[in-house]
Scaffold this motif. Structure first.
Motif, PDB file in Angstrom:
ATOM      1  N   CYS A   1       0.940  -1.099   0.083  1.00 26.59           N
ATOM      2  CA  CYS A   1       0.032  -0.080   0.025  1.00 26.59           C
ATOM      3  C   CYS A   1       0.937   1.403  -0.104  1.00 26.59           C
ATOM      4  CB  CYS A   1      -0.862  -0.205   1.244  1.00 26.59           C
ATOM      5  SG  CYS A   1      -2.032   1.521   1.309  1.00 26.59           S
TER       6      CYS A   1
ATOM      7  N   GLU B   1       0.287   4.147   1.307  1.00 25.65           N
ATOM      8  CA  GLU B   1      -0.025   4.926   2.300  1.00 25.65           C
ATOM      9  C   GLU B   1       1.057   4.576   3.454  1.00 25.65           C
ATOM     10  OE1 GLU B   1      -3.160   7.417   2.345  1.00 25.65           O
ATOM     11  OE2 GLU B   1      -1.735   6.964   0.556  1.00 25.65           O
TER      12      GLU B   1
ATOM     13  N   CYS C   1       0.502   4.456   6.815  1.00 25.05           N
ATOM     14  CA  CYS C   1      -0.039   4.267   8.361  1.00 25.05           C
ATOM     15  C   CYS C   1       0.670   3.440   9.326  1.00 25.05           C
ATOM     16  CB  CYS C   1      -1.511   3.663   8.070  1.00 25.05           C
ATOM     17  SG  CYS C   1      -2.473   4.379   6.700  1.00 25.05           S
TER      18      CYS C   1
ATOM     19  N   TYR D   1       0.606   1.876  11.844  1.00 29.31           N
ATOM     20  CA  TYR D   1       0.466   0.597  12.610  1.00 29.31           C
ATOM     21  C   TYR D   1       0.022  -0.485  11.620  1.00 29.31           C
ATOM     22  CZ  TYR D   1      -3.961   2.842  10.216  1.00 29.31           C
ATOM     23  OH  TYR D   1      -4.863   3.465   9.713  1.00 29.31           O
ATOM     24  N   CYS D   2       0.268  -0.188  10.275  1.00 28.79           N
ATOM     25  CA  CYS D   2      -0.395  -1.300   9.269  1.00 28.79           C
ATOM     26  C   CYS D   2       0.769  -2.272   8.638  1.00 28.79           C
ATOM     27  CB  CYS D   2      -1.077  -0.358   8.266  1.00 28.79           C
ATOM     28  SG  CYS D   2      -1.867  -1.679   6.943  1.00 28.79           S
TER      29      CYS D   2
ATOM     30  N   GLN E   1       0.494  -3.665   6.071  1.00 28.42           N
ATOM     31  CA  GLN E   1       0.203  -3.753   4.774  1.00 28.42           C
ATOM     32  C   GLN E   1       0.872  -2.474   3.980  1.00 28.42           C
ATOM     33  OE1 GLN E   1      -2.941  -5.658   2.919  1.00 28.42           O
ATOM     34  NE2 GLN E   1      -4.318  -5.035   4.685  1.00 28.42           N
ATOM     35  N   SER E   2       1.405  -1.528   4.816  1.00 28.43           N
ATOM     36  CA  SER E   2       1.977  -0.249   4.113  1.00 28.43           C
ATOM     37  C   SER E   2       3.306  -0.601   3.561  1.00 28.43           C
ATOM     38  CB  SER E   2       2.285   0.776   5.436  1.00 28.43           C
ATOM     39  OG  SER E   2       2.981   1.698   4.770  1.00 28.43           O
TER      40      SER E   2
ATOM     41  N   ALA F   1      -5.859  -3.180   0.200  1.00 26.16           N
ATOM     42  CA  ALA F   1      -4.870  -2.251   0.705  1.00 26.16           C
ATOM     43  C   ALA F   1      -4.692  -1.321  -0.439  1.00 26.16           C
ATOM     44  CB  ALA F   1      -3.605  -3.097   0.962  1.00 26.16           C
ATOM     45  N   TRP F   2      -5.399  -0.131  -0.321  1.00 22.31           N
ATOM     46  CA  TRP F   2      -5.228   0.681  -1.325  1.00 22.31           C
ATOM     47  C   TRP F   2      -5.406   2.097  -0.935  1.00 22.31           C
ATOM     48  CZ3 TRP F   2      -9.694  -1.864  -4.480  1.00 22.31           C
ATOM     49  CH2 TRP F   2      -9.316  -2.925  -5.397  1.00 22.31           C
TER      50      TRP F   2
ATOM     51  N   ARG G   1      -2.275  11.049   3.931  1.00 20.56           N
ATOM     52  CA  ARG G   1      -3.657  11.487   3.646  1.00 20.56           C
ATOM     53  C   ARG G   1      -4.286  12.156   4.988  1.00 20.56           C
ATOM     54  NH1 ARG G   1      -7.393   5.996   3.950  1.00 20.56           N
ATOM     55  NH2 ARG G   1      -5.758   5.174   2.473  1.00 20.56           N
TER      56      ARG G   1
HETATM   57 FE1  SF4 Z   1      -3.202   2.523   5.664  1.00 20.18          FE
HETATM   58 FE2  SF4 Z   1      -5.157   0.896   4.554  1.00 20.18          FE
HETATM   59 FE3  SF4 Z   1      -2.748   1.027   3.356  1.00 20.18          FE
HETATM   60 FE4  SF4 Z   1      -2.817   0.038   5.852  1.00 20.18          FE
HETATM   61  S1  SF4 Z   1      -4.043  -0.740   3.817  1.00 20.18           S
HETATM   62  S2  SF4 Z   1      -1.405   1.433   5.072  1.00 20.18           S
HETATM   63  S3  SF4 Z   1      -4.351   1.126   6.817  1.00 20.18           S
HETATM   64  S4  SF4 Z   1      -4.334   2.955   3.836  1.00 20.18           S
END
Ligand code: SF4
Ligand code: SAM
Ligand code: DTB
Length: 367
Positions: A69, A71, A73, A75-76, A78-79, A117-118, A184
């Protein structure tokens, strides 16, 4: 009567004095500061006015596109900004999603939530996702998606395809937000929620606790959610799942009692919303989960996996429901008999008969 420091009642645009969108931060902090027993008593009173206190809505999650992803974030897992060892997956085939949705329906879920994860969906992906919505909806399940930011036009197309809920979390307070995400803005999140609402979909929006935020941030997050008019129909309260490789992997644990307080305050501020005891259940003991239900949580994710991290085994959840006398909320679209045939429904049938017998015995003593 308990001492509850009850804030002055105010009327709202809905005309219902109990449904308010104007809670001040001071009022919310006063709720957080109540003696724990008084707070839970008050949350129970609100809960029982609007819900069957032993009924829990059951959703199952599926990651339809995993990792990489753009982004950041913190905590994530998937980033793409962090190295978490996650196996990336491109958008799943529609048939794979439908197979998983059928399994979730058989296990007793009433809602199927699909996450990607977008940052926001691209046009060619949206076309595929719309077909997923149609086919999952045709199974008689409620549908939910979380695909990142959407504009008015995208939200309207999702709604037309039959999407019931769109999940987009505020995650934390406006003040703490910049510590967690820089790619974002908070305002963009609110814009997405407005687009979802104008398209006529139900809103699922909540946040994550235990990210190193201050108590005031938890109050401010709940204030933001309660300002949404109407309130989100679904409010997921996630406990941070700490994933190695993310910037928050070593953040200090949040005291479970503080987490329960936040659930209780969410219940009081948003009386008619389903409050979901969301991510983090696998790391919680049964007593903490039981307290969360007592505080007014009435929705969970059911199934062994969230998006990329673990969730309690379904057998463990069935045992917990039986122990607590909880039952799955009936889905609108199914008949009672069909639901009783699901894994969690039938496992709880016997226990529910016993509870009914106990309730009858209790009534008899009152007569
Ligand atoms: Fe952020 Fe969602 Fe991407 Fe995880 S999947 S980094 S929460 S936007
Ligand atoms: N990418 C989309 C987005 O963020 O808008 C949708 C998927 S995203 C994974 C959905 C939500 O999962 C996030 O908003 C966040 O609240 C929650 N989440 C992600 N990682 C988490 C974690 N480690 N612990 C708890 N909740 C988490
Ligand atoms: C929400 O508030 N929590 C869910 C759902 N909405 C999409 C996601 C939890 C994700 C936990 C980390 C993971 O499994 O990747």
């Amino acid at each position: 009567m308990p001492t509850t420091n009850s804030p002055t009642r105010k009327t709202t645009s809905t005309g219902n004095p109990e449904i308010r969108h104007d809670w001040s931060l001071a009022e919310i902090e006063a709720l957080f500061a109540l003696p724990f027993n008084d707070l839970l008593f008050r949350a129970q009173q609100v809960h029982r006015t609007h819900f069957d206190a032993n009924s829990v809505q059951i959703s199952t999650l599926l990651s339809i596109k995993t990792g990489a992803c753009p982004e950041d974030c913190k905590y994530c897992p998937q980033s793409g900004h962090y190295t978490t060892g996650l196996d990336k997956e491109k958008l799943l085939e529609i048939e794979q999603v439908v197979t998983q949705a059928k399994a979730a329906r058989k296990a007793g879920a009433s809602r199927f939530c699909m996450g990607a994860a977008w940052r926001s969906p691209r046009e060619k992906d949206l076309t595929v996702v719309l077909e997923m919505v149609r086919q999952v909806k045709a199974l008689g399940l409620e549908t939910c998606m979380t695909l990142g930011m959407v504009d008015d036009a995208q939200a309207s197309r999702l709604a037309e395809a039959g999407l019931d809920y769109y999940n987009h979390n505020l995650d934390t307070s406006p003040e703490y937000y910049g510590e967690i995400i820089t790619t974002r803005s908070y305002a963009e999140r609110l814009d997405t929620l407005a687009s979802v609402r104008q398209a006529g979909m139900k809103v699922c929006s909540g946040g994550i606790l235990g990210m190193g935020e201050a108590p005031r941030d938890r109050a401010a997050l709940l204030q933001q959610l309660s300002r949404l008019d109407p309130h989100p129909e679904s409010v997921p309260i996630n406990m941070l799942v700490k994933v190695a490789g993310t910037p928050l992997e070593d953040v200090a644990d949040l005291d479970p009692i503080e987490f329960i307080r936040a659930i209780a305050v969410a219940r009081i501020l948003m009386p008619k919303s389903h409050v979901r005891l969301s991510a983090g259940r696998e790391q919680m003991n049964e007593s903490t989960q039981a307290l969360a239900f007592l505080a007014g949580a009435n929705s969970i994710f059911y199934g062994d996996k969230l998006l990329t991290t673990g969730n309690p085994q379904a057998t463990r959840d069935r045992a917990l429901f039986a122990k607590l006398g909880l039952h799955p909320e009936r889905r609108n679209t199914c008949h009672t008999e069909e639901h009783a045939q699901t894994a969690i429904g039938s496992a709880l049938q016997q226990q529910s008969n016993q509870s009914r017998a106990a309730a009858l015995a209790y009534d008899a003593t009152l007569a």
